[in-house]
Design a protein around this motif. Structure first.
Motif, PDB file in Angstrom:
ATOM      1  N   VAL A  52       0.832  -1.199   0.000  1.00 16.62           N
ATOM      2  CA  VAL A  52       0.000   0.000   0.000  1.00 16.62           C
ATOM      3  C   VAL A  52       0.869   1.253   0.000  1.00 16.62           C
ATOM      4  CG1 VAL A  52      -1.690   1.333   1.312  1.00 16.62           C
ATOM      5  CG2 VAL A  52      -1.933  -1.140   1.118  1.00 16.62           C
ATOM      6  N   LEU A  53       0.656   2.094  -1.014  1.00 20.13           N
ATOM      7  CA  LEU A  53       1.338   3.380  -1.044  1.00 20.13           C
ATOM      8  C   LEU A  53       0.803   4.263   0.069  1.00 20.13           C
ATOM      9  CD1 LEU A  53       3.236   5.436  -2.460  1.00 20.13           C
ATOM     10  CD2 LEU A  53       1.236   6.161  -3.785  1.00 20.13           C
ATOM     11  N   VAL A  86       3.984  -1.786   3.109  1.00 19.97           N
ATOM     12  CA  VAL A  86       3.703  -0.379   2.838  1.00 19.97           C
ATOM     13  C   VAL A  86       4.838   0.209   2.013  1.00 19.97           C
ATOM     14  CG1 VAL A  86       2.231  -0.003   4.852  1.00 19.97           C
ATOM     15  CG2 VAL A  86       4.709   0.302   5.069  1.00 19.97           C
ATOM     16  N   VAL A  87       4.492   1.251   1.271  1.00 20.84           N
ATOM     17  CA  VAL A  87       5.416   1.883   0.333  1.00 20.84           C
ATOM     18  C   VAL A  87       5.540   3.338   0.756  1.00 20.84           C
ATOM     19  CG1 VAL A  87       5.886   2.303  -2.109  1.00 20.84           C
ATOM     20  CG2 VAL A  87       4.533   0.308  -1.428  1.00 20.84           C
ATOM     21  N   VAL A  88       6.707   3.732   1.258  1.00 25.71           N
ATOM     22  CA  VAL A  88       6.856   5.028   1.916  1.00 25.71           C
ATOM     23  C   VAL A  88       8.135   5.725   1.459  1.00 25.71           C
ATOM     24  CG1 VAL A  88       5.567   4.300   3.968  1.00 25.71           C
ATOM     25  CG2 VAL A  88       8.045   3.963   3.888  1.00 25.71           C
ATOM     26  N   GLY A  89       8.216   7.016   1.749  1.00 28.34           N
ATOM     27  CA  GLY A  89       9.431   7.758   1.449  1.00 28.34           C
ATOM     28  C   GLY A  89       9.301   9.209   1.860  1.00 28.34           C
ATOM     29  N   GLU A 121       6.335  -5.961   4.885  1.00 28.51           N
ATOM     30  CA  GLU A 121       7.418  -5.494   4.021  1.00 28.51           C
ATOM     31  C   GLU A 121       7.408  -3.972   3.928  1.00 28.51           C
ATOM     32  OE1 GLU A 121       7.857  -9.329   1.059  1.00 28.51           O
ATOM     33  OE2 GLU A 121       6.664  -7.615   0.374  1.00 28.51           O
ATOM     34  N   ILE A 122       8.590  -3.413   3.704  1.00 30.48           N
ATOM     35  CA  ILE A 122       8.736  -1.966   3.583  1.00 30.48           C
ATOM     36  C   ILE A 122       9.413  -1.660   2.253  1.00 30.48           C
ATOM     37  CG2 ILE A 122       9.600   0.156   4.623  1.00 30.48           C
ATOM     38  CD1 ILE A 122       7.828  -1.393   6.538  1.00 30.48           C
ATOM     39  N   THR A 123       8.754  -0.866   1.430  1.00 32.50           N
ATOM     40  CA  THR A 123       9.346  -0.414   0.170  1.00 32.50           C
ATOM     41  C   THR A 123       9.614   1.083   0.240  1.00 32.50           C
ATOM     42  OG1 THR A 123       8.149  -2.105  -1.102  1.00 32.50           O
ATOM     43  CG2 THR A 123       8.998  -0.220  -2.330  1.00 32.50           C
ATOM     44  N   LEU A 124      10.822   1.483  -0.107  1.00 33.93           N
ATOM     45  CA  LEU A 124      11.108   2.907  -0.315  1.00 33.93           C
ATOM     46  C   LEU A 124      10.638   3.254  -1.715  1.00 33.93           C
ATOM     47  CD1 LEU A 124      12.405   5.692   0.206  1.00 33.93           C
ATOM     48  CD2 LEU A 124      14.576   4.706  -0.588  1.00 33.93           C
ATOM     49  N   HIS A 125       9.733   4.223  -1.823  1.00 32.68           N
ATOM     50  CA  HIS A 125       9.167   4.544  -3.129  1.00 32.68           C
ATOM     51  C   HIS A 125      10.024   5.554  -3.892  1.00 32.68           C
ATOM     52  CE1 HIS A 125       7.666   8.297  -1.551  1.00 32.68           C
ATOM     53  NE2 HIS A 125       6.653   7.759  -0.872  1.00 32.68           N
ATOM     54  N   ARG A 126       9.454   6.088  -4.955  1.00 37.55           N
ATOM     55  CA  ARG A 126      10.239   6.890  -5.883  1.00 37.55           C
ATOM     56  C   ARG A 126      10.603   8.281  -5.371  1.00 37.55           C
ATOM     57  NH1 ARG A 126       8.337   7.196 -11.636  1.00 37.55           N
ATOM     58  NH2 ARG A 126      10.437   8.057 -11.835  1.00 37.55           N
TER      59      ARG A 126
END
Length: 249
Positions: A52-53, A86-89, A121-126
């Motif tokens: 989820v963004l 989640v997708v965070v930055g 999970e943790i994604t660093l977004h753009r």
């Protein structure tokens, strides 16, 4: 292979076309913002892992304390609604990854996952693509414990950022680097050669207009044609991307 979707309908198309997971957002036309809890729950019910963004507004990625607090709450809500990740930055005003804000978001995700009895999970977004030094931002993100990094290599499209993608992949062994940003199925093989571990596609096409009567533009669209449009997931693009990924095996 990850497909960006805006709801359960897109997730079903992605699932049926062979996607491994989806990224869920709202307002894909604006680069994506945080979806509702109900959208997260409905999309998770489709069966694919849902990333989820979490982005409280469009625009830049320099967020103040109030915005970070809001996104921290949104992280918890997304995980509680069934998100697999989640997708965070967040960046600071100098264009570096904001370590303090990232720790708050990552900590909230892990706490929410623990409460739900599952890893998150943790994604660093753009946001990384607007960093002053994307490679340095990737290294810091890796030290903070992210699962993956979504990036175009600091370029408008992933194909144009191939050299930086290669540098990022080499700098963060053990972290999945996922190429995203204008990715088409015919670019998958060349992107894979940079050392990335995944590709991210919006796989979108404009949906036909369905309104009746006169359209009154609402928002920032330049023309009525721009305003009277949203995107849906293309089965053909998803299937073509799956074939391209499978051809690398």
């Amino acid at each position: 292979m990850e497909i960006a979707v805006t709801g359960a309908a897109g997730a079903r198309v992605a699932r049926d076309g062979g996607a491994d997971r989806v990224e869920l957002c709202s307002a894909l036309e604006l680069g994506g913002v945080t979806p509702s809890e109900s959208a997260v729950a409905a999309t998770a019910a489709v069966g694919l892992p849902v990333q989820v963004l979490v982005r409280c507004r469009p625009g830049d990625f320099v967020h103040d304390d109030e915005e970070v607090a809001l996104m921290t709450a949104e992280v918890r809500a997304a995980v509680g609604a069934g998100a697999a990740g989640v997708v965070v930055g967040v960046l600071d005003a100098d264009g570096a990854l904001h370590a303090g804000a990232m720790r708050r978001l990552i900590g909230a995700a892990r706490e929410a996952g623990a409460a739900a009895g599952r890893p998150v999970e943790i994604t660093l977004h753009r946001a990384i693509d607007q960093a002053a030094d994307p490679v340095a931002a990737a290294v810091l993100a890796a030290s903070l414990g992210v699962t993956r990094i979504l990036t175009s290599g600091g370029a408008p499209s992933a194909a144009g950022g191939a050299a930086t993608l290669r540098a990022i992949a080499a700098a963060v062994p053990g972290v999945e680097v996922m190429a995203g940003g204008g990715v088409s199925p015919d670019e998958v093989a060349a992107l894979a050669a940079t050392g990335i571990g995944a590709v991210h596609l919006s796989a979108k096409r404009p949906a036909p207009a369905r309104h009746a009567g006169t359209w009154v533009p609402m928002g920032v669209a330049a023309t009525a044609a721009d305003a009277d449009r949203h995107f849906v997931t293309s089965p053909e693009v998803v299937a073509a991307a799956r074939r391209a990924v499978d051809a690398l095996a």
